[in-house]
Design a protein around this motif. Structure first.
Motif, PDB file in Angstrom:
ATOM      1  N   VAL A 157       0.847  -1.192   0.000  1.00  0.00           N
ATOM      2  CA  VAL A 157       0.000   0.000   0.000  1.00  0.00           C
ATOM      3  C   VAL A 157       0.885   1.246   0.000  1.00  0.00           C
ATOM      4  N   GLY A 158       1.934   1.219   0.829  1.00  0.00           N
ATOM      5  CA  GLY A 158       2.900   2.311   0.811  1.00  0.00           C
ATOM      6  C   GLY A 158       3.565   2.438  -0.537  1.00  0.00           C
ATOM      7  N   GLY A 159       3.812   1.300  -1.191  1.00  0.00           N
ATOM      8  CA  GLY A 159       4.425   1.308  -2.510  1.00  0.00           C
ATOM      9  C   GLY A 159       3.564   1.990  -3.552  1.00  0.00           C
ATOM     10  N   VAL A 160       2.249   1.809  -3.470  1.00  0.00           N
ATOM     11  CA  VAL A 160       1.330   2.483  -4.396  1.00  0.00           C
ATOM     12  C   VAL A 160       1.474   3.996  -4.269  1.00  0.00           C
ATOM     13  N   ILE A 161       1.411   4.477  -3.024  1.00  0.00           N
ATOM     14  CA  ILE A 161       1.530   5.918  -2.776  1.00  0.00           C
ATOM     15  C   ILE A 161       2.914   6.408  -3.191  1.00  0.00           C
ATOM     16  N   GLY A 162       3.940   5.619  -2.880  1.00  0.00           N
ATOM     17  CA  GLY A 162       5.299   6.024  -3.207  1.00  0.00           C
ATOM     18  C   GLY A 162       5.529   6.157  -4.698  1.00  0.00           C
ATOM     19  N   GLY A 163       5.001   5.223  -5.483  1.00  0.00           N
ATOM     20  CA  GLY A 163       5.160   5.295  -6.924  1.00  0.00           C
ATOM     21  C   GLY A 163       4.486   6.514  -7.519  1.00  0.00           C
ATOM     22  N   ILE A 164       3.257   6.800  -7.055  1.00  0.00           N
ATOM     23  CA  ILE A 164       2.526   7.972  -7.555  1.00  0.00           C
ATOM     24  C   ILE A 164       3.227   9.252  -7.121  1.00  0.00           C
ATOM     25  N   LEU A 165       3.653   9.311  -5.860  1.00  0.00           N
ATOM     26  CA  LEU A 165       4.305  10.515  -5.327  1.00  0.00           C
ATOM     27  C   LEU A 165       5.624  10.786  -6.043  1.00  0.00           C
ATOM     28  N   ALA A 166       6.411   9.746  -6.234  1.00  0.00           N
ATOM     29  CA  ALA A 166       7.696   9.919  -6.926  1.00  0.00           C
ATOM     30  C   ALA A 166       7.477  10.393  -8.359  1.00  0.00           C
ATOM     31  N   GLY A 167       6.484   9.822  -9.038  1.00  0.00           N
ATOM     32  CA  GLY A 167       6.202  10.241 -10.404  1.00  0.00           C
ATOM     33  C   GLY A 167       5.749  11.684 -10.473  1.00  0.00           C
ATOM     34  N   TYR A 168       4.886  12.094  -9.545  1.00  0.00           N
ATOM     35  CA  TYR A 168       4.389  13.467  -9.531  1.00  0.00           C
ATOM     36  C   TYR A 168       5.508  14.462  -9.243  1.00  0.00           C
ATOM     37  N   ILE A 169       6.304  14.175  -8.214  1.00  0.00           N
ATOM     38  CA  ILE A 169       7.405  15.081  -7.849  1.00  0.00           C
ATOM     39  C   ILE A 169       8.400  15.201  -8.991  1.00  0.00           C
ATOM     40  N   SER A 170       8.710  14.082  -9.639  1.00  0.00           N
ATOM     41  CA  SER A 170       9.685  14.121 -10.732  1.00  0.00           C
ATOM     42  C   SER A 170       9.163  14.914 -11.922  1.00  0.00           C
ATOM     43  N   ASP A 171       7.839  14.931 -12.112  1.00  0.00           N
ATOM     44  CA  ASP A 171       7.254  15.751 -13.178  1.00  0.00           C
ATOM     45  C   ASP A 171       7.348  17.234 -12.820  1.00  0.00           C
ATOM     46  N   VAL A 172       7.087  17.550 -11.548  1.00  0.00           N
ATOM     47  CA  VAL A 172       7.080  18.950 -11.118  1.00  0.00           C
ATOM     48  C   VAL A 172       8.475  19.553 -11.196  1.00  0.00           C
ATOM     49  N   ILE A 173       9.485  18.845 -10.672  1.00  0.00           N
ATOM     50  CA  ILE A 173      10.845  19.384 -10.661  1.00  0.00           C
ATOM     51  C   ILE A 173      11.636  18.984 -11.904  1.00  0.00           C
ATOM     52  N   GLU A 174      11.025  18.122 -12.730  1.00  0.00           N
ATOM     53  CA  GLU A 174      11.655  17.666 -13.973  1.00  0.00           C
ATOM     54  C   GLU A 174      13.043  17.076 -13.715  1.00  0.00           C
ATOM     55  N   ALA A 175      13.136  16.240 -12.699  1.00  0.00           N
ATOM     56  CA  ALA A 175      14.426  15.634 -12.336  1.00  0.00           C
ATOM     57  C   ALA A 175      14.173  14.247 -11.754  1.00  0.00           C
ATOM     58  N   ARG A 176      14.279  13.205 -12.579  1.00  0.00           N
ATOM     59  CA  ARG A 176      14.017  11.842 -12.128  1.00  0.00           C
ATOM     60  C   ARG A 176      15.079  11.364 -11.137  1.00  0.00           C
ATOM     61  N   ALA A 177      16.348  11.637 -11.437  1.00  0.00           N
ATOM     62  CA  ALA A 177      17.432  11.143 -10.582  1.00  0.00           C
ATOM     63  C   ALA A 177      17.401  11.790  -9.205  1.00  0.00           C
ATOM     64  N   VAL A 178      17.150  13.100  -9.161  1.00  0.00           N
ATOM     65  CA  VAL A 178      17.084  13.805  -7.878  1.00  0.00           C
ATOM     66  C   VAL A 178      15.968  13.224  -7.021  1.00  0.00           C
ATOM     67  N   THR A 179      14.812  13.001  -7.629  1.00  0.00           N
ATOM     68  CA  THR A 179      13.678  12.422  -6.908  1.00  0.00           C
ATOM     69  C   THR A 179      14.025  11.043  -6.357  1.00  0.00           C
ATOM     70  N   HIS A 233      26.334  11.001 -10.047  1.00  0.00           N
ATOM     71  CA  HIS A 233      26.745  11.751 -11.235  1.00  0.00           C
ATOM     72  C   HIS A 233      25.529  12.273 -12.006  1.00  0.00           C
ATOM     73  N   VAL A 234      24.493  11.440 -12.129  1.00  0.00           N
ATOM     74  CA  VAL A 234      23.286  11.862 -12.851  1.00  0.00           C
ATOM     75  C   VAL A 234      22.578  12.973 -12.079  1.00  0.00           C
ATOM     76  N   VAL A 235      22.567  12.869 -10.749  1.00  0.00           N
ATOM     77  CA  VAL A 235      21.953  13.909  -9.910  1.00  0.00           C
ATOM     78  C   VAL A 235      22.667  15.235 -10.120  1.00  0.00           C
ATOM     79  N   LYS A 236      23.999  15.217 -10.116  1.00  0.00           N
ATOM     80  CA  LYS A 236      24.768  16.445 -10.336  1.00  0.00           C
ATOM     81  C   LYS A 236      24.454  17.044 -11.697  1.00  0.00           C
ATOM     82  N   THR A 237      24.348  16.176 -12.708  1.00  0.00           N
ATOM     83  CA  THR A 237      24.044  16.653 -14.059  1.00  0.00           C
ATOM     84  C   THR A 237      22.665  17.299 -14.122  1.00  0.00           C
ATOM     85  N   GLU A 238      21.675  16.667 -13.461  1.00  0.00           N
ATOM     86  CA  GLU A 238      20.320  17.228 -13.456  1.00  0.00           C
ATOM     87  C   GLU A 238      20.283  18.577 -12.740  1.00  0.00           C
ATOM     88  N   ILE A 239      20.931  18.647 -11.584  1.00  0.00           N
ATOM     89  CA  ILE A 239      20.923  19.898 -10.823  1.00  0.00           C
ATOM     90  C   ILE A 239      21.611  21.006 -11.611  1.00  0.00           C
TER      91      ILE A 239
END
Length: 502
Positions: free
Chosen positions: A342-364, A479-485
């Motif tokens: 159940v936590g995984g369901v919320i986590g997947g949706i939350l991670a996807g939403y946050i990554s869309d908002v900040i446009e940074a998959r690796a940072v999320t 390294h990917v996080v640094k590149t995204e930031i």
């Protein structure tokens, strides 16, 4: 010679119900149906994977406890899993399935880019269902030979490996990059939904004999295979639909498509490409060399190691760890373990939403991984204090562990498989997806095996392995996080940068 891309015939279900064809139905209808059918399809895959973890405490050695509710000797187990090395044998069973799954994943993605995904997915579902049922038949046939169960798990793992590259490629065909994180975050909850379904069904059937815990999920996935065969539309072209802003030119044979881009890159659909060559299948080694594929693949190796250790061992851990001084029943332990999903369901949706908002998959992904370390420590230390703390910390663990796992296997894989370097080649998507999830599946095979051996030395050692794995997963993303930031700061897209000017 230029490769040709064939437009496949519509699925037979559309011929049975002509009103499901254009112009009666629009693009939105087919997008929603693709999401729903692939969601149910992969949920059924995971539902049929869950029984081994639920029956572990039934097959394995007895609980050594003085608890009056469940005294010593109440669980006799099932040979060859009930001896002193029972956890080792159970871990080896997981290894057999997941090793075959990870190896099959690489081949499945490669094959999936070259044949009809609807038929390929149907074959995978039918085979998975048959061998899930065969495993359960061991109960009525009174089988106690380890080789039988190992062989069944190997074959089942190969069929199961077909599912993921297929469903991701189908969804990728129907949706562009805009809001992909949120869409796939919601869609990827099929993993946790399937785990919950499998856990509830398998746990509920234990009182009738552990064989039923396999038979029902096996029948369910075979029924869903029929739905996929009849109604899944793999590509918009299969029903003569094109995305807005695209011109599709048919050649004289009516089988090749040449797409002319009419929109900017951010609005481009996954099927847009500059020429027929861009639709050619990408090579395996070539896909590995795409930017960020390797870091995310190795990050998923360790992330999936953790996620699948919970998937296969959490009910066993709950059953063998007293909560508020009481050992729970097999059924209760199995159902309680669904809180993690159940936590995984919320986590997947939350991670996807946050990554869309900040446009940074690796940072999320990195932030989720970082927060999951103290959460797992707290779960191990305080999870047995009371039922409330157990449920709360298990929920948070599922949210933080499955968040990056879901994000990497869906939105990240789709992003990398359709990046501008390969000109939006949609046929590269299944290969890139298979590389990322296949590498992750090697970790998934290793985690449960190590847990089986390490658990005999104490569960603190198992949790140390999990925490170390999460740390290493984060390191691969540095390294990917640094590149995204750096990219976002240069673009000036992040609010805090605009305020501080740094």
């Amino acid at each position: 010679m230029q490769p040709k891309t064939l437009t496949l015939a519509p699925p037979p279900g559309l011929n049975l119900f002509p009103t499901l064809k254009p112009p009666h139905k629009t693009l939105i209808f087919y997008q929603i149906s693709a999401l729903l059918i692939t969601f149910i399809s992969y949920a059924s895959f995971h539902a049929s994977r869950k029984p081994p973890s639920i029956v572990k405490s039934v097959l394995g050695p007895e609980i050594q406890s003085r608890n009056t509710t469940y005294p010593i000797g109440i669980d006799t187990g099932w040979a060859p899993f009930n001896g002193s090395h029972g956890p080792h044998r159970l871990g080896e069973l997981d290894l057999a399935f997941l090793s075959a799954y990870s190896v099959g994943m690489y081949f499945s993605g490669h094959i999936g880019d070259r044949i009809d995904l609807r038929l390929f997915l149907t074959i995978g579902m039918l085979g998975s269902g048959v061998f899930t049922v065969v495993f359960g038949l061991g109960y009525w046939l009174n089988v106690h030979v380890l080789g039988f169960f190992v062989l069944v798990q190997i074959v089942c793992g190969l069929f199961q490996s077909i599912g993921w590259p297929c469903v991701v490629a189908v969804v990728g065909n129907w949706f562009g990059k805009s809001k992909r994180g949120l869409i796939m975050g919601v869609w990827s909850s099929h993993t946790s939904v399937g785990n919950i379904m499998g856990s509830v069904v398998a746990s509920s059937m234990l009182r009738f004999g552990w064989g039923w815990s396999f038979v029902l999920p096996g029948i369910f996935i075979m029924m869903m295979a029929i739905v996929v065969f009849l109604f899944l539309v793999v590509n918009p072209e299969d029903v003569g639909i094109e995305f807005p802003g695209k011109e599709v030119e048919m050649n004289v044979e009516g089988v090749s498509l040449v797409n002319s881009e009419k929109v900017e890159h951010e609005e481009a659909g996954l099927l847009q490409s500059e020429n027929v060559d861009s639709l050619a299948p990408i090579g395996f080694l070539e896909a590995w060399r795409l930017p960020s594929v390797a870091p995310f693949a190795f990050c998923l190796f360790f992330s999936k190691l953790v996620a699948y250790t919970f998937l296969y061992w959490l009910p066993f851990y709950i059953r063998h760890t007293a909560v508020a001084g009481v050992h729970l029943s097999h059924k209760t332990a199995g159902i309680l373990s669904t809180i993690f999903d159940v936590g995984g369901v919320i986590g997947g949706i939350l991670a996807g939403y946050i990554s869309d908002v900040i446009e940074a998959r690796a940072v999320t992904s990195f932030v989720f991984l970082l927060l999951s370390i103290p959460t797992l420590i707290f779960y191990r230390i305080y999870g047995s204090v009371s039922m409330f703390t157990n449920i709360t910390l298990m929920f948070l663990s599922g949210l933080l562990v499955n968040g990056p796992y879901s994000l990497i296997t869906t939105a990240v894989a789709a992003d990398l498989g359709t990046q501008s370097l390969i000109k939006g080649n949609s046929r590269a998507l299944a290969t890139v997806t298979a590389i990322i999830d296949g590498t992750g599946s090697v970790g998934a095979a290793l985690g449960p095996l190590l847990a089986g051996y390490i658990s005999t030395r104490g569960w603190n050692s198992v949790f140390f392995m999990l925490i170390l794995s999460i740390f290493l997963a984060g390191m691969f993303l540095i390294h990917v996080v640094k590149t995204e930031i750096k990219g976002k700061l240069n673009e000036g897209k992040w609010l805090w940068y605009s305020i501080t000017g740094h």
